[in-house]
Design a protein around this motif. Structure first.
Motif, PDB file in Angstrom:
ATOM      1  N   ASP A  18       6.578  45.445   0.093  1.00  9.78           N
ATOM      2  CA  ASP A  18       5.555  44.260   0.535  1.00  9.78           C
ATOM      3  C   ASP A  18       5.292  43.752  -0.759  1.00  9.78           C
ATOM      4  N   GLU A  19       5.090  44.938  -1.399  1.00 14.13           N
ATOM      5  CA  GLU A  19       4.477  44.394  -3.149  1.00 14.13           C
ATOM      6  C   GLU A  19       6.274  43.826  -3.797  1.00 14.13           C
ATOM      7  N   LEU A  20       5.947  43.732  -3.504  1.00 13.44           N
ATOM      8  CA  LEU A  20       7.913  43.601  -4.349  1.00 13.44           C
ATOM      9  C   LEU A  20       8.278  42.514  -3.363  1.00 13.44           C
ATOM     10  N   PHE A  21       7.759  42.097  -2.085  1.00 10.34           N
ATOM     11  CA  PHE A  21       8.289  41.015  -1.377  1.00 10.34           C
ATOM     12  C   PHE A  21       7.430  40.073  -1.947  1.00 10.34           C
ATOM     13  N   ARG A  22       6.567  40.052  -2.397  1.00 16.42           N
ATOM     14  CA  ARG A  22       5.450  39.156  -2.818  1.00 16.42           C
ATOM     15  C   ARG A  22       5.474  38.925  -4.511  1.00 16.42           C
ATOM     16  N   ASP A  23       5.830  40.621  -5.049  1.00 17.13           N
ATOM     17  CA  ASP A  23       6.731  40.020  -6.404  1.00 17.13           C
ATOM     18  C   ASP A  23       8.022  40.584  -6.845  1.00 17.13           C
ATOM     19  N   ASP A  24       8.729  40.121  -7.030  1.00 14.41           N
ATOM     20  CA  ASP A  24       9.929  41.605  -7.376  1.00 14.41           C
ATOM     21  C   ASP A  24      10.464  41.564  -8.712  1.00 14.41           C
ATOM     22  N   GLY A  25      10.478  41.943  -9.302  1.00 14.93           N
ATOM     23  CA  GLY A  25      11.142  42.138  -9.907  1.00 14.93           C
ATOM     24  C   GLY A  25       9.997  43.204 -10.789  1.00 14.93           C
ATOM     25  N   GLN A  26       9.205  44.250 -10.759  1.00 12.25           N
ATOM     26  CA  GLN A  26       8.753  44.716 -11.206  1.00 12.25           C
ATOM     27  C   GLN A  26       8.063  45.972 -12.049  1.00 12.25           C
ATOM     28  N   THR A  27       7.667  46.500 -12.984  1.00  6.51           N
ATOM     29  CA  THR A  27       7.756  47.523 -13.817  1.00  6.51           C
ATOM     30  C   THR A  27       7.251  48.703 -12.919  1.00  6.51           C
ATOM     31  N   LEU A  28       6.969  50.200 -13.131  1.00  8.66           N
ATOM     32  CA  LEU A  28       6.347  51.444 -12.280  1.00  8.66           C
ATOM     33  C   LEU A  28       4.768  51.047 -12.778  1.00  8.66           C
ATOM     34  N   GLY A  29       4.333  51.027 -13.829  1.00  2.00           N
ATOM     35  CA  GLY A  29       3.304  50.627 -14.214  1.00  2.00           C
ATOM     36  C   GLY A  29       2.694  49.015 -13.920  1.00  2.00           C
ATOM     37  N   ALA A  30       2.878  48.443 -13.323  1.00  2.00           N
ATOM     38  CA  ALA A  30       2.429  47.206 -12.012  1.00  2.00           C
ATOM     39  C   ALA A  30       2.092  47.640 -10.939  1.00  2.00           C
ATOM     40  N   LEU A  31       3.432  48.352 -10.370  1.00  2.57           N
ATOM     41  CA  LEU A  31       3.355  48.954  -8.735  1.00  2.57           C
ATOM     42  C   LEU A  31       2.157  49.981  -8.898  1.00  2.57           C
ATOM     43  N   GLU A  32       2.487  50.778 -10.176  1.00  3.76           N
ATOM     44  CA  GLU A  32       1.361  52.083  -9.770  1.00  3.76           C
ATOM     45  C   GLU A  32      -0.395  51.269 -10.160  1.00  3.76           C
ATOM     46  N   ALA A  33      -0.588  50.206 -10.566  1.00  4.37           N
ATOM     47  CA  ALA A  33      -1.346  49.670 -10.629  1.00  4.37           C
ATOM     48  C   ALA A  33      -2.247  48.829  -9.284  1.00  4.37           C
ATOM     49  N   ARG A  34      -1.214  48.856  -8.453  1.00  2.00           N
ATOM     50  CA  ARG A  34      -1.758  49.195  -7.245  1.00  2.00           C
ATOM     51  C   ARG A  34      -2.012  49.915  -6.005  1.00  2.00           C
ATOM     52  N   LEU A  95      10.250  37.793   7.077  1.00  7.14           N
ATOM     53  CA  LEU A  95      10.436  38.711   6.590  1.00  7.14           C
ATOM     54  C   LEU A  95      10.945  37.846   4.892  1.00  7.14           C
ATOM     55  N   LYS A  96      12.282  37.157   5.439  1.00  4.52           N
ATOM     56  CA  LYS A  96      12.717  36.099   4.419  1.00  4.52           C
ATOM     57  C   LYS A  96      11.722  35.545   3.759  1.00  4.52           C
ATOM     58  N   SER A  97      11.068  34.873   4.329  1.00  3.97           N
ATOM     59  CA  SER A  97       9.383  33.527   3.925  1.00  3.97           C
ATOM     60  C   SER A  97       9.398  33.888   3.132  1.00  3.97           C
ATOM     61  N   ARG A  98       8.453  35.274   2.954  1.00  4.43           N
ATOM     62  CA  ARG A  98       7.662  36.291   1.798  1.00  4.43           C
ATOM     63  C   ARG A  98       8.724  36.868   1.001  1.00  4.43           C
ATOM     64  N   LEU A  99       9.594  36.411   0.596  1.00  2.00           N
ATOM     65  CA  LEU A  99      10.414  36.595  -0.483  1.00  2.00           C
ATOM     66  C   LEU A  99      11.080  34.933  -1.398  1.00  2.00           C
ATOM     67  N   GLU A 100       9.519  35.507  -2.088  1.00  6.10           N
ATOM     68  CA  GLU A 100       9.257  34.136  -2.354  1.00  6.10           C
ATOM     69  C   GLU A 100       9.062  34.428  -4.682  1.00  6.10           C
ATOM     70  N   ASN A 101       8.868  33.167  -5.198  1.00  4.02           N
ATOM     71  CA  ASN A 101       8.743  33.678  -6.409  1.00  4.02           C
ATOM     72  C   ASN A 101      10.118  34.651  -7.192  1.00  4.02           C
ATOM     73  N   PRO A 102      11.079  34.208  -6.686  1.00  4.38           N
ATOM     74  CA  PRO A 102      12.145  34.678  -7.003  1.00  4.38           C
ATOM     75  C   PRO A 102      12.900  35.146  -8.806  1.00  4.38           C
ATOM     76  N   MET A 103      12.892  34.072  -8.973  1.00  3.77           N
ATOM     77  CA  MET A 103      13.792  34.027 -10.915  1.00  3.77           C
ATOM     78  C   MET A 103      14.747  34.615 -10.695  1.00  3.77           C
ATOM     79  N   GLU A 104      14.923  35.793 -10.024  1.00  3.20           N
ATOM     80  CA  GLU A 104      16.225  36.987 -10.411  1.00  3.20           C
ATOM     81  C   GLU A 104      15.879  37.818  -8.901  1.00  3.20           C
ATOM     82  N   LYS A 105      17.568  37.688  -7.959  1.00  2.00           N
ATOM     83  CA  LYS A 105      16.977  38.226  -6.844  1.00  2.00           C
ATOM     84  C   LYS A 105      18.689  39.565  -6.765  1.00  2.00           C
ATOM     85  N   VAL A 106      17.969  40.394  -6.485  1.00  2.52           N
ATOM     86  CA  VAL A 106      19.425  41.405  -6.862  1.00  2.52           C
ATOM     87  C   VAL A 106      19.580  42.503  -5.341  1.00  2.52           C
TER      88      VAL A 106
END
Length: 252
Positions: A18-34, A95-106
């Motif tokens: 869900d966090e990556l749906f919200r904001d893709d391309g995050q570091t471990l530290g950014a995810l850990e903080a949540r 699920l797809k509609s939440r793939l926002e703020n992409p910049m880069e998709k892998v």
């Protein structure tokens, strides 16, 4: 499939997705903080998501970024949902509609085939049309050359661009302007990178769609899971996907 179901069974791993749906391309530290858990625990969950193919990592300088890979979820949909309850599956559109703020998709997928056959499936117009919504991509596939995307069933050209790097059967980098609707036409040029790596008797195909503007229209990149699922299905079984939209521009 078992690894995907096992990964999705855990609520923490679903929250990470869900966090990556919200904001893709995050570091471990950014995810850990949540999360109210240790760095090691978050890392362990991410490793399981990586093993299931639901998360793909990329190095950018010293940072290791984590990207959502929705292709396995698409495969689950094609195998277990579409043939039993397609009307209900429309709810998965969220699920797809939440793939926002992409910049880069892998997007990453494993296909039991050879690099040469996979490269042919990407560059041959007739084969491409079997899994790319019925659209053909025509080019001489030399570096710096142009390519055009079209289909007999389409009202006009579907896309055009330039081949920036051509290294068969390993890597293809393209600049593309999508033309199939006003929404995507207004997005301008983006970049698509195809990378093929042989792994035992299979190939790992990674498609990176980047140089997207912040908040780019989801229609520009949202079709990749279905395209790659169709590619895998055709190469491994010789059959076509018949899910809605899979042959949108097929011969009438």
């Amino acid at each position: 499939m078992d690894a995907v179901f096992k990964a999705l069974a855990d609520p923490t791993r679903r929250r990470l997705l869900d966090e990556l749906f919200r904001d893709d391309g995050q570091t471990l530290g950014a995810l850990e903080a949540r999360f109210a858990m240790t760095r090691f625990a978050v890392m362990k969950h991410l490793k399981q998501l990586e093993a299931a193919g639901l998360v793909v990592t990329r190095r950018r300088g010293r940072e290791k970024l984590h990207f959502l890979n929705p292709v396995p979820i698409r495969l689950v949909h094609d195998r277990w949902v579409s043939k039993y309850a397609e009307p209900w599956a429309a709810g998965l559109g969220d699920l797809k509609s939440r793939l926002e703020n992409p910049m880069e998709k892998v997007f990453e997928i494993y296909i039991r085939t050879t690099p040469e056959r996979l490269w042919e499936a990407i560059t041959d117009p007739e084969i491409r049309s079997k899994y790319n919504f019925g659209a053909r991509v025509v080019s001489d596939w030399t570096e710096g050359s142009r390519f055009e995307m079209g289909a007999p069933g389409a009202a006009g050209p579907l896309g055009e661009g330039k081949n920036l790097e051509v290294d068969p059967p390993h890597r293809l980098v393209q600049s593309m302007v999508a033309l199939w609707s006003d929404d995507v036409r207004n997005e301008g040029a983006t970049r698509i990178t195809w990378e093929i790596e042989q792994v035992a008797d299979s190939c790992r195909l990674t498609v990176t769609h980047d140089e997207l503007r912040d908040g780019a229209h989801e229609e520009l990149y949202g079709g990749w899971p279905m395209i790659l699922s169709g590619l895998k299905t055709w190469l491994e079984t010789g059959e076509l996907l018949t899910t809605p939209g899979s042959l949108m521009y097929g011969d009438q």
